[in-house]
Design an enzyme around this catalytic site. Sequence first.
Site, PDB file in Angstrom:
ATOM      1  N   TYR A 181     -15.489  17.298 -15.567  1.00 13.02           N
ATOM      2  CA  TYR A 181     -15.900  15.901 -15.445  1.00 13.02           C
ATOM      3  C   TYR A 181     -16.915  15.779 -14.313  1.00 13.02           C
ATOM      4  O   TYR A 181     -16.702  16.282 -13.217  1.00 13.02           O
ATOM      5  CB  TYR A 181     -14.666  15.038 -15.172  1.00 13.02           C
ATOM      6  CG  TYR A 181     -14.983  13.584 -14.992  1.00 13.02           C
ATOM      7  CD1 TYR A 181     -15.504  12.842 -16.042  1.00 13.02           C
ATOM      8  CD2 TYR A 181     -14.775  12.962 -13.777  1.00 13.02           C
ATOM      9  CE1 TYR A 181     -15.813  11.507 -15.878  1.00 13.02           C
ATOM     10  CE2 TYR A 181     -15.075  11.615 -13.608  1.00 13.02           C
ATOM     11  CZ  TYR A 181     -15.601  10.900 -14.658  1.00 13.02           C
ATOM     12  OH  TYR A 181     -15.905   9.581 -14.492  1.00 13.02           O
TER      13      TYR A 181
ATOM     14  N   ARG B  81       0.839  -1.205   0.000  1.00 11.36           N
ATOM     15  CA  ARG B  81       0.000   0.000   0.000  1.00 11.36           C
ATOM     16  C   ARG B  81       0.872   1.253   0.000  1.00 11.36           C
ATOM     17  O   ARG B  81       0.507   2.293  -0.507  1.00 11.36           O
ATOM     18  CB  ARG B  81      -0.960   0.025   1.188  1.00 11.36           C
ATOM     19  CG  ARG B  81      -1.961   1.151   1.042  1.00 11.36           C
ATOM     20  CD  ARG B  81      -2.963   1.398   2.170  1.00 11.36           C
ATOM     21  NE  ARG B  81      -3.240   0.313   3.054  1.00 11.36           N
ATOM     22  CZ  ARG B  81      -2.657   0.160   4.249  1.00 11.36           C
ATOM     23  NH1 ARG B  81      -1.771   1.032   4.676  1.00 11.36           N
ATOM     24  NH2 ARG B  81      -2.970  -0.853   5.007  1.00 11.36           N
TER      25      ARG B  81
ATOM     26  N   LYS C 134      -8.062   6.564 -19.580  1.00 15.57           N
ATOM     27  CA  LYS C 134      -8.448   7.042 -20.907  1.00 15.57           C
ATOM     28  C   LYS C 134      -7.278   6.887 -21.898  1.00 15.57           C
ATOM     29  O   LYS C 134      -6.880   5.775 -22.162  1.00 15.57           O
ATOM     30  CB  LYS C 134      -8.947   8.480 -20.803  1.00 15.57           C
ATOM     31  CG  LYS C 134      -9.931   8.721 -19.634  1.00 15.57           C
ATOM     32  CD  LYS C 134     -11.254   7.981 -19.790  1.00 15.57           C
ATOM     33  CE  LYS C 134     -12.118   7.996 -18.521  1.00 15.57           C
ATOM     34  NZ  LYS C 134     -12.392   9.308 -17.936  1.00 15.57           N
TER      35      LYS C 134
ATOM     36  N   ASP D  60      -6.499  19.033 -14.932  1.00 16.97           N
ATOM     37  CA  ASP D  60      -6.871  17.694 -15.370  1.00 16.97           C
ATOM     38  C   ASP D  60      -6.541  17.615 -16.863  1.00 16.97           C
ATOM     39  O   ASP D  60      -7.210  18.225 -17.697  1.00 16.97           O
ATOM     40  CB  ASP D  60      -8.366  17.472 -15.113  1.00 16.97           C
ATOM     41  CG  ASP D  60      -8.822  16.057 -15.473  1.00 16.97           C
ATOM     42  OD1 ASP D  60      -8.183  15.420 -16.328  1.00 16.97           O
ATOM     43  OD2 ASP D  60      -9.837  15.611 -14.905  1.00 16.97           O
TER      44      ASP D  60
END
Length: 379
Positions: free
Chosen positions: A106, A54, A202, A177
């Site tokens: 978004y 982690r 994407k 972004d």
Amino acid sequence: MTHDPHAALSPDTLAVTAGRPARVQGGPVNPPVVLSSTYVSEGVPAPGELLYARGGTETWVPFEEALAALEGGGHGIVFGSGIAAIAATLGDVPDGGAVVVPRHAYQVSLGYLDDMAARHGVEVRRVDVADTEQVVAALDGADLLLAESPTNPMLEVADLPAILAAARERGVRSVVDNTFATPLGQQPLALGADLVVHSVTKYLAGHSDVVLGAVVTNDPELAASVRAYRTLHGAVAGPLEVFLALRGLRTLHLRTERANANAAELARRLAEHPAVAEVRHPSLPSDPGHERATRLMHSYGAVLGLRAHGGVAAADAVVAALRLWVPATSLGGVESTLERRRRFTTESVTVPEDLLRMSVGVEDVEDLWADLDQALSRA
Ligand SMILES: *Cc1c(COP(=O)(O)O)cnc(C)c1O
């Protein structure tokens, strides 16, 4: 701090070469994928020592280095999703603080900010990001600017250098972004952003087979705090997904070159189709974002906005009549997809109800056109 060994190479070459293992006789050309949740460790761990997956794994590092090299940043930090990466950059906004964001960002980014507003009294200032004066006015007294350009799904193009400079002058942290443009379309850190975020899902990964995100920054303190956020919130990526993302990244330039060319050609043809009411793509000289995108970006991207004559019924009929184009959300894969955005009740109400967002893939443009033409003519 740039990635020195690659400083002189073009972005297309970096996509292929950055993050490779050291060149040694008998060594692998690709970095290994290590599937281990824990690492041998005894006694007091040394700083940076791998302990538990982690907190860090060696499989993240080559992808992080490659993306950082492409963005011209010193630090890449991979996350389990784009939204996790965005959340990490919002982690320092104080209770009762203010965030400036495009009204057509978004939708889940907007949803996340609405949640911050409800639970932490954060003021969310939604702006038309193409209107520089409006953005600059909203920056007064704000804590953070979360910019998108081009926006999702309206494709508005911001004057990023101007709004990022205005944010800096006012001491407002800036995040861009860069999912739609990709680092090959624009490098926001060089334009003045403090942080860049990606939905790696994407274009970067590019094959609609993983969900991942990333943050890139040149500021070592911001990088440390974003990394700490990732560990604390457990917003981590799986090693196999990161391997797939790095494999996808190797062909980013080839995929986007074809997809961008396809999109510009389809936009040009759609603009002349009798069944079409409106096409949005910054490549079109008539598009409101054309002048800015031409001046500020290296490419116009591969997302189109389309409105057919006949409103929502016609839009839905087009989607139903398509055979090659896939009806699906998301974007940036090798296959062409589309959806009517307002089918989601959470999409901004200023997005036209009949707007189709089209993610143009890398198929033969004539096949894509033939399918669109038959669907539009029938609808
Ligand atoms: C998809 C998307 C996101 C969210 O990323 P996930 O990987 O789906 O969490 C954020 N920003 C933009 C512009 C996107 O298109």
